[in-house]
Design a protein around this motif. Structure first.
Motif, PDB file in Angstrom:
ATOM      1  N   TYR A 165      38.035  26.616  38.728  1.00  0.00           N
ATOM      2  CA  TYR A 165      38.492  27.298  37.512  1.00  0.00           C
ATOM      3  C   TYR A 165      39.948  27.701  37.693  1.00  0.00           C
ATOM      4  O   TYR A 165      40.411  27.935  38.822  1.00  0.00           O
ATOM      5  CB  TYR A 165      37.622  28.517  37.195  1.00  0.00           C
ATOM      6  N   THR A 167      42.851  30.365  35.939  1.00  0.00           N
ATOM      7  CA  THR A 167      43.194  31.446  35.016  1.00  0.00           C
ATOM      8  C   THR A 167      44.599  31.935  35.324  1.00  0.00           C
ATOM      9  O   THR A 167      45.237  31.468  36.284  1.00  0.00           O
ATOM     10  CB  THR A 167      42.213  32.628  35.146  1.00  0.00           C
ATOM     11  N   GLN A 168      45.078  32.881  34.529  1.00  0.00           N
ATOM     12  CA  GLN A 168      46.407  33.425  34.774  1.00  0.00           C
ATOM     13  C   GLN A 168      46.474  34.160  36.114  1.00  0.00           C
ATOM     14  O   GLN A 168      47.543  34.281  36.730  1.00  0.00           O
ATOM     15  CB  GLN A 168      46.827  34.369  33.635  1.00  0.00           C
ATOM     16  N   ASP A 169      45.341  34.613  36.619  1.00  0.00           N
ATOM     17  CA  ASP A 169      45.310  35.346  37.889  1.00  0.00           C
ATOM     18  C   ASP A 169      45.372  34.423  39.105  1.00  0.00           C
ATOM     19  O   ASP A 169      45.638  34.879  40.222  1.00  0.00           O
ATOM     20  CB  ASP A 169      44.040  36.214  37.974  1.00  0.00           C
ATOM     21  N   THR A 170      45.100  33.123  38.932  1.00  0.00           N
ATOM     22  CA  THR A 170      45.137  32.190  40.062  1.00  0.00           C
ATOM     23  C   THR A 170      46.499  31.525  40.218  1.00  0.00           C
ATOM     24  O   THR A 170      46.693  30.755  41.166  1.00  0.00           O
ATOM     25  CB  THR A 170      44.070  31.097  39.882  1.00  0.00           C
ATOM     26  N   GLY A 183      46.094  35.496  28.223  1.00  0.00           N
ATOM     27  CA  GLY A 183      45.296  34.820  29.238  1.00  0.00           C
ATOM     28  C   GLY A 183      44.835  33.432  28.836  1.00  0.00           C
ATOM     29  O   GLY A 183      45.008  32.990  27.696  1.00  0.00           O
ATOM     30  N   PHE A 184      44.250  32.727  29.795  1.00  0.00           N
ATOM     31  CA  PHE A 184      43.654  31.418  29.556  1.00  0.00           C
ATOM     32  C   PHE A 184      42.623  31.167  30.642  1.00  0.00           C
ATOM     33  O   PHE A 184      42.654  31.782  31.712  1.00  0.00           O
ATOM     34  CB  PHE A 184      44.714  30.310  29.554  1.00  0.00           C
ATOM     35  N   ARG A 185      41.730  30.247  30.376  1.00  0.00           N
ATOM     36  CA  ARG A 185      40.700  29.886  31.357  1.00  0.00           C
ATOM     37  C   ARG A 185      40.363  28.410  31.204  1.00  0.00           C
ATOM     38  O   ARG A 185      39.984  27.964  30.120  1.00  0.00           O
ATOM     39  CB  ARG A 185      39.441  30.730  31.182  1.00  0.00           C
ATOM     40  N   THR A 187      38.111  25.443  33.199  1.00  0.00           N
ATOM     41  CA  THR A 187      37.100  25.151  34.215  1.00  0.00           C
ATOM     42  C   THR A 187      36.881  23.647  34.295  1.00  0.00           C
ATOM     43  O   THR A 187      37.301  22.887  33.421  1.00  0.00           O
ATOM     44  CB  THR A 187      35.769  25.843  33.886  1.00  0.00           C
ATOM     45  N   SER A 209      42.703  29.830  25.531  1.00  0.00           N
ATOM     46  CA  SER A 209      44.126  29.844  25.827  1.00  0.00           C
ATOM     47  C   SER A 209      44.845  30.605  24.719  1.00  0.00           C
ATOM     48  O   SER A 209      44.541  30.434  23.533  1.00  0.00           O
ATOM     49  CB  SER A 209      44.685  28.422  25.937  1.00  0.00           C
TER      50      SER A 209
END
Length: 250
Positions: A165, A167-170, A183-185, A187, A209
């Motif tokens: 996955y 996301t903006q945190d990765t 944010g976005f995700r 997978t 997104s």
């Protein structure tokens, strides 16, 4: 002085072999008149070489001067004793087994690799040695070596699927303010075990997104590592980029 040409023709157009398989083919001599020679020889050479590229030096390239080429195989076979080759086209067959029975500990073969820093190459060189007044005939051809997997052919390989996955945190690189706040995700899953001749399969799902996504780029990276002293030096280079158009559901 008559002209003559030398050529190597392997039994497989793909030029792909395994160490336990015989390397077969023909040495083809084309000459307008008969020629005398001091022997027809075939040399098999394989080595691991650190390549020096142009431009800015990387980590691996900076230590390339301290790493000597590693010889994998160096063998010379006399295909035909001294004599004479008739005019016209003459085909001289040859067969060489790279991995001799009982020599597992003497020679270790690696797959052919043409990387950005590391080059593993296998070459066939045919040589027709002539007298002092005549130029010897010589030609070289590369053949591709694959890992010997004969004992695994009856066992179907099941590809291993890995789920991921994004996301903006990765992400470690700067993002648009809209992505940071909204944010976005993304997978997906993909196969991480496959032969070089097989396609890489998987799927990508854009779940959400904050900004429109028009396409997705997939990068295939080459990772090369060498053991230098007690450290492992690694460099990554881009091999291929594939752009996928998005299919939007309504």
């Amino acid at each position: 002085m008559s002209s003559a040409a030398l050529e190597i023709k392997l039994s497989r157009p793909s030029r792909i072999y395994r160490p336990s398989e015989p390397l077969e083919g023909k040495i083809v001599v084309k000459s307008a008149s008969s020629i005398s020679h001091r022997g027809v020889r075939l040399a098999v050479n394989g080595s691991v070489i650190m390549q020096v590229r142009g431009g800015t030096a990387g980590l691996i390239e900076s230590i390339v001067g301290a790493v000597k080429p590693v010889v994998i195989v160096n063998r010379i076979i006399e295909v035909r004793p001294p004599g004479r080759i008739a005019s016209g086209t003459t085909e001289i067959p040859f067969s060489v087994t790279l991995k001799q029975s009982g020599d597992d500990n003497r020679e270790r073969f690696y797959e052919t690799c043409h990387g950005a820093n590391i080059n593993i190459q296998y070459l066939l060189t045919a040589d027709v040695t002539r007298g002092y007044l005549h130029k010897s005939l010589c030609t070289t051809m590369e053949f591709i070596l694959e890992t010997d997997k004969a004992e695994l052919l009856d066992q179907p390989a099941s590809p291993e699927m890995v789920i991921f996955y994004i996301t903006q945190d990765t992400q470690r690189h700067p993002l648009l303010p809209e992505l940071k706040s909204g944010g976005f995700r993304v997978t997906g899953k993909m196969s991480v075990q496959c032969a070089l001749s097989d396609p890489i399969s998987g799927e990508i799902i854009v779940e959400t997104s904050a900004v429109p996504i028009h396409s997705v780029d997939i990068h295939i990276l080459r990772i090369e590592s060498i053991l230098f002293g007690d450290k492992i030096v690694t460099e990554t280079s881009l091999v291929q980029t594939t752009q996928m158009e998005m299919c939007l559901g309504i």
